[in-house]
Write an enzyme that holds these catalytic residues in place. Structure first.
Site, PDB file in Angstrom:
ATOM      1  N   ILE A  12     -14.215   9.879  -4.890  1.00  0.00           N
ATOM      2  CA  ILE A  12     -14.700  11.053  -4.153  1.00  0.00           C
ATOM      3  C   ILE A  12     -14.906  12.225  -5.119  1.00  0.00           C
ATOM      4  O   ILE A  12     -15.891  12.954  -5.030  1.00  0.00           O
ATOM      5  CB  ILE A  12     -13.734  11.434  -3.006  1.00  0.00           C
ATOM      6  CG1 ILE A  12     -13.400  10.194  -2.151  1.00  0.00           C
ATOM      7  CG2 ILE A  12     -14.360  12.512  -2.114  1.00  0.00           C
ATOM      8  CD1 ILE A  12     -12.412  10.438  -1.025  1.00  0.00           C
ATOM      9  N   GLU A  84      -2.755   8.987  -5.972  1.00  0.00           N
ATOM     10  CA  GLU A  84      -2.645   7.542  -5.764  1.00  0.00           C
ATOM     11  C   GLU A  84      -3.038   7.340  -4.311  1.00  0.00           C
ATOM     12  O   GLU A  84      -2.512   8.030  -3.428  1.00  0.00           O
ATOM     13  CB  GLU A  84      -1.201   7.081  -6.005  1.00  0.00           C
ATOM     14  CG  GLU A  84      -0.758   7.162  -7.451  1.00  0.00           C
ATOM     15  CD  GLU A  84      -1.474   6.173  -8.349  1.00  0.00           C
ATOM     16  OE1 GLU A  84      -1.985   5.153  -7.834  1.00  0.00           O
ATOM     17  OE2 GLU A  84      -1.528   6.419  -9.570  1.00  0.00           O
ATOM     18  N   THR A  85      -3.962   6.394  -4.043  1.00  0.00           N
ATOM     19  CA  THR A  85      -4.570   6.386  -2.697  1.00  0.00           C
ATOM     20  C   THR A  85      -4.517   5.059  -1.944  1.00  0.00           C
ATOM     21  O   THR A  85      -5.015   4.991  -0.818  1.00  0.00           O
ATOM     22  CB  THR A  85      -6.070   6.750  -2.793  1.00  0.00           C
ATOM     23  OG1 THR A  85      -6.748   5.701  -3.491  1.00  0.00           O
ATOM     24  CG2 THR A  85      -6.293   8.074  -3.482  1.00  0.00           C
ATOM     25  N   THR A 125      -5.814  13.393   3.801  1.00  0.00           N
ATOM     26  CA  THR A 125      -6.310  12.245   4.570  1.00  0.00           C
ATOM     27  C   THR A 125      -5.856  12.286   6.029  1.00  0.00           C
ATOM     28  O   THR A 125      -4.778  12.825   6.334  1.00  0.00           O
ATOM     29  CB  THR A 125      -5.786  10.943   3.918  1.00  0.00           C
ATOM     30  OG1 THR A 125      -5.945   9.850   4.821  1.00  0.00           O
ATOM     31  CG2 THR A 125      -4.290  11.037   3.579  1.00  0.00           C
ATOM     32  N   ASP A 126      -6.641  11.650   6.891  1.00  0.00           N
ATOM     33  CA  ASP A 126      -6.242  11.548   8.310  1.00  0.00           C
ATOM     34  C   ASP A 126      -4.989  10.685   8.478  1.00  0.00           C
ATOM     35  O   ASP A 126      -4.340  10.718   9.519  1.00  0.00           O
ATOM     36  CB  ASP A 126      -7.396  11.009   9.169  1.00  0.00           C
ATOM     37  CG  ASP A 126      -7.917   9.644   8.750  1.00  0.00           C
ATOM     38  OD1 ASP A 126      -7.384   9.065   7.790  1.00  0.00           O
ATOM     39  OD2 ASP A 126      -8.885   9.164   9.391  1.00  0.00           O
ATOM     40  N   GLU A 127      -4.652   9.913   7.449  1.00  0.00           N
ATOM     41  CA  GLU A 127      -3.495   9.016   7.587  1.00  0.00           C
ATOM     42  C   GLU A 127      -2.172   9.749   7.725  1.00  0.00           C
ATOM     43  O   GLU A 127      -1.174   9.161   8.128  1.00  0.00           O
ATOM     44  CB  GLU A 127      -3.414   8.074   6.387  1.00  0.00           C
ATOM     45  CG  GLU A 127      -4.594   7.164   6.312  1.00  0.00           C
ATOM     46  CD  GLU A 127      -4.288   5.880   5.592  1.00  0.00           C
ATOM     47  OE1 GLU A 127      -3.121   5.636   5.242  1.00  0.00           O
ATOM     48  OE2 GLU A 127      -5.239   5.119   5.375  1.00  0.00           O
ATOM     49  N   TYR A 149       2.251   5.541   0.934  1.00  0.00           N
ATOM     50  CA  TYR A 149       1.088   6.335   0.520  1.00  0.00           C
ATOM     51  C   TYR A 149       0.879   7.523   1.453  1.00  0.00           C
ATOM     52  O   TYR A 149       0.810   8.683   1.013  1.00  0.00           O
ATOM     53  CB  TYR A 149      -0.186   5.466   0.490  1.00  0.00           C
ATOM     54  CG  TYR A 149      -1.447   6.287   0.618  1.00  0.00           C
ATOM     55  CD1 TYR A 149      -1.799   7.207  -0.359  1.00  0.00           C
ATOM     56  CD2 TYR A 149      -2.268   6.187   1.749  1.00  0.00           C
ATOM     57  CE1 TYR A 149      -2.940   8.008  -0.221  1.00  0.00           C
ATOM     58  CE2 TYR A 149      -3.403   6.967   1.892  1.00  0.00           C
ATOM     59  CZ  TYR A 149      -3.730   7.879   0.909  1.00  0.00           C
ATOM     60  OH  TYR A 149      -4.843   8.671   1.050  1.00  0.00           O
ATOM     61  N   SER A 152       3.396  10.170   1.147  1.00  0.00           N
ATOM     62  CA  SER A 152       3.281  11.007  -0.054  1.00  0.00           C
ATOM     63  C   SER A 152       2.189  12.067   0.147  1.00  0.00           C
ATOM     64  O   SER A 152       2.346  13.216  -0.264  1.00  0.00           O
ATOM     65  CB  SER A 152       3.016  10.151  -1.307  1.00  0.00           C
ATOM     66  OG  SER A 152       1.711   9.622  -1.285  1.00  0.00           O
ATOM     67  N   LYS A 153       1.101  11.692   0.820  1.00  0.00           N
ATOM     68  CA  LYS A 153       0.048  12.684   1.080  1.00  0.00           C
ATOM     69  C   LYS A 153       0.571  13.772   2.046  1.00  0.00           C
ATOM     70  O   LYS A 153       0.277  14.955   1.868  1.00  0.00           O
ATOM     71  CB  LYS A 153      -1.200  12.018   1.669  1.00  0.00           C
ATOM     72  CG  LYS A 153      -1.973  11.143   0.694  1.00  0.00           C
ATOM     73  CD  LYS A 153      -2.523  11.898  -0.504  1.00  0.00           C
ATOM     74  CE  LYS A 153      -3.700  12.793  -0.186  1.00  0.00           C
ATOM     75  NZ  LYS A 153      -4.282  13.388  -1.426  1.00  0.00           N
ATOM     76  N   HIS A 277       0.724  -1.013   9.608  1.00  0.00           N
ATOM     77  CA  HIS A 277      -0.741  -1.009   9.657  1.00  0.00           C
ATOM     78  C   HIS A 277      -1.199  -0.175  10.854  1.00  0.00           C
ATOM     79  O   HIS A 277      -1.124  -0.623  12.012  1.00  0.00           O
ATOM     80  CB  HIS A 277      -1.258  -2.441   9.783  1.00  0.00           C
ATOM     81  CG  HIS A 277      -2.709  -2.555   9.452  1.00  0.00           C
ATOM     82  ND1 HIS A 277      -3.339  -3.760   9.276  1.00  0.00           N
ATOM     83  CD2 HIS A 277      -3.667  -1.617   9.246  1.00  0.00           C
ATOM     84  CE1 HIS A 277      -4.614  -3.555   8.995  1.00  0.00           C
ATOM     85  NE2 HIS A 277      -4.829  -2.254   8.968  1.00  0.00           N
TER      86      HIS A 277
HETATM   87  O1  DAU Z   1      -8.208   7.114   6.440  1.00  0.00           O
HETATM   88  C1  DAU Z   1      -8.325   7.623   5.141  1.00  0.00           C
HETATM   89  C2  DAU Z   1      -7.765   6.613   4.191  1.00  0.00           C
HETATM   90  O2  DAU Z   1      -8.657   5.529   4.173  1.00  0.00           O
HETATM   91  C3  DAU Z   1      -7.541   7.153   2.788  1.00  0.00           C
HETATM   92  O3  DAU Z   1      -6.551   8.127   2.822  1.00  0.00           O
HETATM   93  C4  DAU Z   1      -7.096   6.032   1.863  1.00  0.00           C
HETATM   94  O4  DAU Z   1      -6.980   6.500   0.534  1.00  0.00           O
HETATM   95  C5  DAU Z   1      -8.105   4.922   1.919  1.00  0.00           C
HETATM   96  O5  DAU Z   1      -7.637   3.842   1.135  1.00  0.00           O
HETATM   97  C6  DAU Z   1      -8.297   4.461   3.347  1.00  0.00           C
HETATM   98  O6  DAU Z   1      -7.093   3.823   3.839  1.00  0.00           O
HETATM   99  P1  DAU Z   1      -7.142   2.419   4.565  1.00  0.00           P
HETATM  100  O7  DAU Z   1      -5.830   1.761   4.357  1.00  0.00           O
HETATM  101  O8  DAU Z   1      -7.646   2.555   5.958  1.00  0.00           O
HETATM  102  O9  DAU Z   1      -8.304   1.712   3.677  1.00  0.00           O
HETATM  103  P2  DAU Z   1      -8.530   0.222   3.218  1.00  0.00           P
HETATM  104  O10 DAU Z   1      -9.927   0.140   2.719  1.00  0.00           O
HETATM  105  O11 DAU Z   1      -7.462  -0.255   2.313  1.00  0.00           O
HETATM  106  O12 DAU Z   1      -8.425  -0.601   4.566  1.00  0.00           O
HETATM  107  C7  DAU Z   1      -9.321  -0.370   5.635  1.00  0.00           C
HETATM  108  C8  DAU Z   1      -8.956  -1.324   6.750  1.00  0.00           C
HETATM  109  O13 DAU Z   1      -9.288  -2.660   6.340  1.00  0.00           O
HETATM  110  C9  DAU Z   1      -7.477  -1.350   7.071  1.00  0.00           C
HETATM  111  O14 DAU Z   1      -7.301  -1.504   8.477  1.00  0.00           O
HETATM  112  C10 DAU Z   1      -6.948  -2.583   6.347  1.00  0.00           C
HETATM  113  C11 DAU Z   1      -8.136  -3.524   6.351  1.00  0.00           C
HETATM  114  N1  DAU Z   1      -8.234  -4.411   5.165  1.00  0.00           N
HETATM  115  C12 DAU Z   1      -8.204  -3.832   3.940  1.00  0.00           C
HETATM  116  C13 DAU Z   1      -8.308  -4.606   2.801  1.00  0.00           C
HETATM  117  C14 DAU Z   1      -8.253  -3.970   1.420  1.00  0.00           C
HETATM  118  C15 DAU Z   1      -8.422  -5.784   5.323  1.00  0.00           C
HETATM  119  O15 DAU Z   1      -8.483  -6.312   6.451  1.00  0.00           O
HETATM  120  N2  DAU Z   1      -8.527  -6.559   4.183  1.00  0.00           N
HETATM  121  C16 DAU Z   1      -8.459  -6.020   2.931  1.00  0.00           C
HETATM  122  O16 DAU Z   1      -8.539  -6.795   1.950  1.00  0.00           O
END
Ligand code: DAU
Length: 342
Positions: A12, A84-85, A125-127, A149, A152-153, A277
């Protein structure tokens, strides 16, 4: 404006630097980046060709480096993307998240106060809100983070709040949704799946893929941050989302279509995040919209464009995907569930 962009060699941050160079002809930008596994000099090769932009290698946790940079470059504004994100990594190791996302923010707040800077925008982040079954998070919603994560945010956000209340430090916090677009490190859902699908490899969908994320194109997000930087009110928090909620299985279906791959490549695995999750994110963004910002990029079209970007920029991601650090993370995290399909 003399701008310090922390984490400017990341996903970003680098897109934000490009936007500011275009939008603010008179600006000078100092990029500070630790170049951890997710930061990459090739990501900013183009912006460093611009004489208005300079790079320093260092961590936001290092108060001396930050202070020297602020003085030497006569910094007036800071935007902090350094963090770290990745939720999954934070389940393997979380100390580095606390260091960067909490202590690092404290260092930037102290520098903002000590040197009398005009503004610090801290990108969060919204998280931090946790998961919401129905309705939307507003900026007043309680912080209930569920992973190391996101906790920490939230810690960084609370430092910002306390600094404003205690010292009047002119800090603003933004909370963005899930970003997609060019230069995203291929460990997050979209670039991880796109790069593996292009190689004909299996991809791990956590559980049944019913989790909902609010996706926003990285440039829409950056435009929101720019608006907050110029017009936001110190001490406030601004949600930045696109009102674009998609279940993971829906995103994956589009990725299969765009890469021309068969659904047989998607392997549903036991959810490695288990109870941590988050089921759904959704934000009300009236406050940032009242500043005159609106997301402009439609999801389907720009997701297609993002897939095309990865296809056309293999020279950017292939060295990452073949690096030892990347391969060992993928093996450690997905090996047990993907086994031979890895
Ligand atoms: O909401 C904002 C956040 O979005 C940011 O603060 C984070 O830095 C960013 O990583 C992201 O967090 P998520 O955990 O939602 O993103 P991620 O791309 O890791 O995962 C998106 C969704 O997809 C989540 O429900 C988990 C799922 N997933 C992720 C991965 C990497 C899978 O099903 N398989 C995967 O291999």
């Amino acid at each position: 404006m003399n701008l310090l962009v922390c984490g400017g060699a990341g996903f970003i941050g680098s897109n934000f630097v490009r936007l500011m160079l275009e939008r603010e002809p008179g600006c000078r930008i100092a990029i500070l980046d630790a170049l951890t596994y997710a930061g990459n000099m090739t990501t900013i090769a183009d912006v460093l060709a611009d004489p208005r932009c300079r790079f320093t290698h260092g961590q936001i946790q290092d108060a001396h480096t930050v202070a020297e940079l602020v003085k030497a470059k006569k910094i007036t504004h800071i935007v902090n993307f350094a963090a770290e994100t990745h939720n999954d990594r934070s389940l393997l190791e979380s100390g580095s998240f606390i260091q960067t996302d909490v202590f690092g923010v404290h260092v930037l707040l102290e520098a903002t106060r000590k040197f009398g800077l005009e503004r610090l925008v801290h990108v969060s982040t919204d998280e931090v809100y946790g998961s919401i079954a129905e309705g939307r998070f507003t900026e007043q919603s309680p912080l209930e983070p569920n992973t190391p994560y996101s906790a920490s945010k939230a810690g960084g956000d609370l430092q910002a709040r306390a600094h404003f209340v205690s010292f009047g430090t002119p800090v603003i916090v933004t909370r963005g949704g899930n970003n997609y677009g060019p230069f995203q490190y291929p460990e997050k859902l979209i670039p991880f799946f796109v790069t593996r699908l292009m190689d004909g490899k299996k991809v791990p969908l956590y559980g049944d893929g019913s989790q909902v994320r609010e996706w926003i194109h990285v440039m829409d997000h950056c435009e929101g941050i720019e608006k907050v930087l110029r017009k936001g009110e110190p001490g406030q928090v601004y949600n930045i989302g696109d009102d674009n909620e998609r279940a993971n299985h829906e995103v994956v279906r589009i990725l299969l279509e765009e890469t021309g791959r068969d659904a047989a490549l998607v392997k549903s695995i036991p959810d490695p995040r288990r109870g941590a999750h988050d089921k759904r994110y959704s934000m009300a963004c009236d406050r940032v919209r009242a500043l005159g910002w609106m997301p402009r990029r439609s999801f389907h079209e720009h997701l297609r464009e993002t897939v095309r970007w990865y296809r056309e920029h293999e020279a950017w991601w292939r060295p990452i995907a073949e690096s030892e650090a990347y391969e060992s993370f993928v093996k450690a995290f997905y090996g047990p569930s993907l086994g031979e399909d890895l």
